[in-house]
Design a protein around this motif. Structure first.
Motif, PDB file in Angstrom:
ATOM      1  N   UNK A 141      55.561  63.455  93.535  1.00  0.00           N
ATOM      2  CA  UNK A 141      56.157  64.809  94.281  1.00  0.00           C
ATOM      3  C   UNK A 141      57.085  65.422  93.175  1.00  0.00           C
ATOM      4  N   UNK A 142      57.190  66.869  93.085  1.00  0.00           N
ATOM      5  CA  UNK A 142      57.833  67.507  92.398  1.00  0.00           C
ATOM      6  C   UNK A 142      57.646  67.462  90.848  1.00  0.00           C
ATOM      7  N   UNK A 143      56.211  66.943  90.726  1.00  0.00           N
ATOM      8  CA  UNK A 143      55.892  66.965  89.067  1.00  0.00           C
ATOM      9  C   UNK A 143      54.717  67.897  88.850  1.00  0.00           C
ATOM     10  N   UNK A 144      54.535  68.315  87.728  1.00  0.00           N
ATOM     11  CA  UNK A 144      53.447  68.805  87.204  1.00  0.00           C
ATOM     12  C   UNK A 144      52.870  67.831  86.153  1.00  0.00           C
ATOM     13  N   UNK A 145      51.479  67.433  86.258  1.00  0.00           N
ATOM     14  CA  UNK A 145      50.879  66.229  85.376  1.00  0.00           C
ATOM     15  C   UNK A 145      49.794  66.999  84.741  1.00  0.00           C
ATOM     16  N   UNK A 146      49.612  66.596  83.756  1.00  0.00           N
ATOM     17  CA  UNK A 146      48.493  67.152  82.681  1.00  0.00           C
ATOM     18  C   UNK A 146      48.025  66.061  81.782  1.00  0.00           C
ATOM     19  N   UNK A 147      46.526  65.942  81.789  1.00  0.00           N
ATOM     20  CA  UNK A 147      45.834  65.020  81.247  1.00  0.00           C
ATOM     21  C   UNK A 147      45.074  65.495  80.237  1.00  0.00           C
ATOM     22  N   UNK A 148      44.765  64.755  79.035  1.00  0.00           N
ATOM     23  CA  UNK A 148      44.111  65.295  77.878  1.00  0.00           C
ATOM     24  C   UNK A 148      42.829  65.486  78.068  1.00  0.00           C
ATOM     25  N   UNK A 149      42.079  64.806  79.033  1.00  0.00           N
ATOM     26  CA  UNK A 149      40.622  64.780  79.057  1.00  0.00           C
ATOM     27  C   UNK A 149      40.202  65.394  80.406  1.00  0.00           C
ATOM     28  N   UNK A 150      39.277  65.699  80.903  1.00  0.00           N
ATOM     29  CA  UNK A 150      38.600  65.910  82.309  1.00  0.00           C
ATOM     30  C   UNK A 150      38.710  64.726  83.076  1.00  0.00           C
ATOM     31  N   UNK A 151      38.965  64.972  84.462  1.00  0.00           N
ATOM     32  CA  UNK A 151      38.875  63.643  85.368  1.00  0.00           C
ATOM     33  C   UNK A 151      39.979  62.966  85.012  1.00  0.00           C
ATOM     34  N   UNK A 157      44.764  68.791  85.511  1.00  0.00           N
ATOM     35  CA  UNK A 157      46.136  68.666  85.871  1.00  0.00           C
ATOM     36  C   UNK A 157      46.286  68.667  87.476  1.00  0.00           C
ATOM     37  N   UNK A 158      47.339  68.213  87.748  1.00  0.00           N
ATOM     38  CA  UNK A 158      47.824  68.261  89.403  1.00  0.00           C
ATOM     39  C   UNK A 158      49.381  69.027  89.357  1.00  0.00           C
ATOM     40  N   UNK A 159      49.305  69.836  90.325  1.00  0.00           N
ATOM     41  CA  UNK A 159      50.479  70.402  90.472  1.00  0.00           C
ATOM     42  C   UNK A 159      51.145  70.142  91.907  1.00  0.00           C
ATOM     43  N   UNK A 200      51.235  73.250  96.270  1.00  0.00           N
ATOM     44  CA  UNK A 200      51.161  72.419  97.411  1.00  0.00           C
ATOM     45  C   UNK A 200      50.270  70.882  97.187  1.00  0.00           C
ATOM     46  N   UNK A 201      50.315  70.634  96.369  1.00  0.00           N
ATOM     47  CA  UNK A 201      49.215  69.451  95.844  1.00  0.00           C
ATOM     48  C   UNK A 201      47.938  69.861  95.325  1.00  0.00           C
ATOM     49  N   UNK A 202      47.930  70.712  94.268  1.00  0.00           N
ATOM     50  CA  UNK A 202      46.444  71.090  93.737  1.00  0.00           C
ATOM     51  C   UNK A 202      46.210  70.195  92.693  1.00  0.00           C
ATOM     52  N   UNK A 203      45.089  69.657  92.679  1.00  0.00           N
ATOM     53  CA  UNK A 203      44.528  68.556  91.623  1.00  0.00           C
ATOM     54  C   UNK A 203      43.227  69.239  91.074  1.00  0.00           C
ATOM     55  N   UNK A 204      43.293  69.360  89.805  1.00  0.00           N
ATOM     56  CA  UNK A 204      42.354  70.302  89.178  1.00  0.00           C
ATOM     57  C   UNK A 204      41.597  69.160  88.294  1.00  0.00           C
ATOM     58  N   UNK A 205      40.427  68.600  88.225  1.00  0.00           N
ATOM     59  CA  UNK A 205      39.752  67.878  87.441  1.00  0.00           C
ATOM     60  C   UNK A 205      39.360  68.146  86.169  1.00  0.00           C
ATOM     61  N   UNK A 206      38.960  69.563  85.972  1.00  0.00           N
ATOM     62  CA  UNK A 206      38.563  69.923  84.734  1.00  0.00           C
ATOM     63  C   UNK A 206      39.050  71.506  84.760  1.00  0.00           C
ATOM     64  N   UNK A 207      39.993  71.788  83.780  1.00  0.00           N
ATOM     65  CA  UNK A 207      40.409  73.261  83.619  1.00  0.00           C
ATOM     66  C   UNK A 207      39.374  73.752  82.869  1.00  0.00           C
ATOM     67  N   UNK A 208      39.133  75.349  83.191  1.00  0.00           N
ATOM     68  CA  UNK A 208      37.992  76.308  82.738  1.00  0.00           C
ATOM     69  C   UNK A 208      38.432  76.336  81.098  1.00  0.00           C
ATOM     70  N   UNK A 209      39.583  75.704  80.669  1.00  0.00           N
ATOM     71  CA  UNK A 209      39.975  76.021  79.165  1.00  0.00           C
ATOM     72  C   UNK A 209      40.815  74.762  78.774  1.00  0.00           C
TER      73      UNK A 209
END
Length: 136
Positions: free
Chosen positions: A49-59, A89-91, A117-126
């Motif tokens: 909670x309270x974090x923005x997390x970014x991963x280098x690969x999809x999924x 990413x996860x916001x 509000x807890x957005x999980x994006x398994x693959x960014x479009x860029x």
């Protein structure tokens, strides 16, 4: 592996009496199928909670970069470390976050805003190279 397990189960049941053979074959086939086809459920990456997390690969694969809301300047462009990008990413900041294809948060490239509000994006479009956290 699947053929070997099933063949062994059917061969073993051929030695049993006719009524027992049908029951044993059905049980062996069900057990072999359940064992072979069981797969783990997909798991979202860990992001507190309270974090923005970014991963280098999809999924949500790879070592995540985590940014706590308490350590970020609101409305300021944050560039990812040189040579790194993010593709998932996860916001969980509680605030909207815009991710940018450009390392300078330029709107000439691709960009997208995600609710906090807890957005999980398994693959960014860029490939994400920078982001901004916004005031609500």
């Amino acid at each position: 592996m699947r053929t070997t397990v099933l063949a062994a189960a059917l061969a073993a049941t051929a030695l049993l009496a006719p009524t027992a053979t049908a029951t044993a074959a059905a049980t062996a086939t069900a057990n072999a199928t359940a064992t072979v086809t069981a797969t783990p459920r997909p798991v979202l990456g860990a992001c507190g909670p309270g974090e923005l997390c970014l991963w280098p690969k999809p999924g949500f694969v790879g070592a995540a970069q985590s940014y706590e809301l308490s350590g970020l300047d609101i409305d300021s462009c944050v560039t990812l470390p040189t040579g790194t990008t993010a593709q998932s990413l996860a916001n969980r900041t509680g605030r909207p976050v815009t991710t940018y294809q450009s390392a300078e948060c330029a709107e000439t490239g691709e960009f997208e805003t995600y609710p906090g509000s807890g957005t999980w994006v398994p693959q960014s479009p860029y490939k994400v190279r920078a982001f901004k956290v916004w005031e609500n």
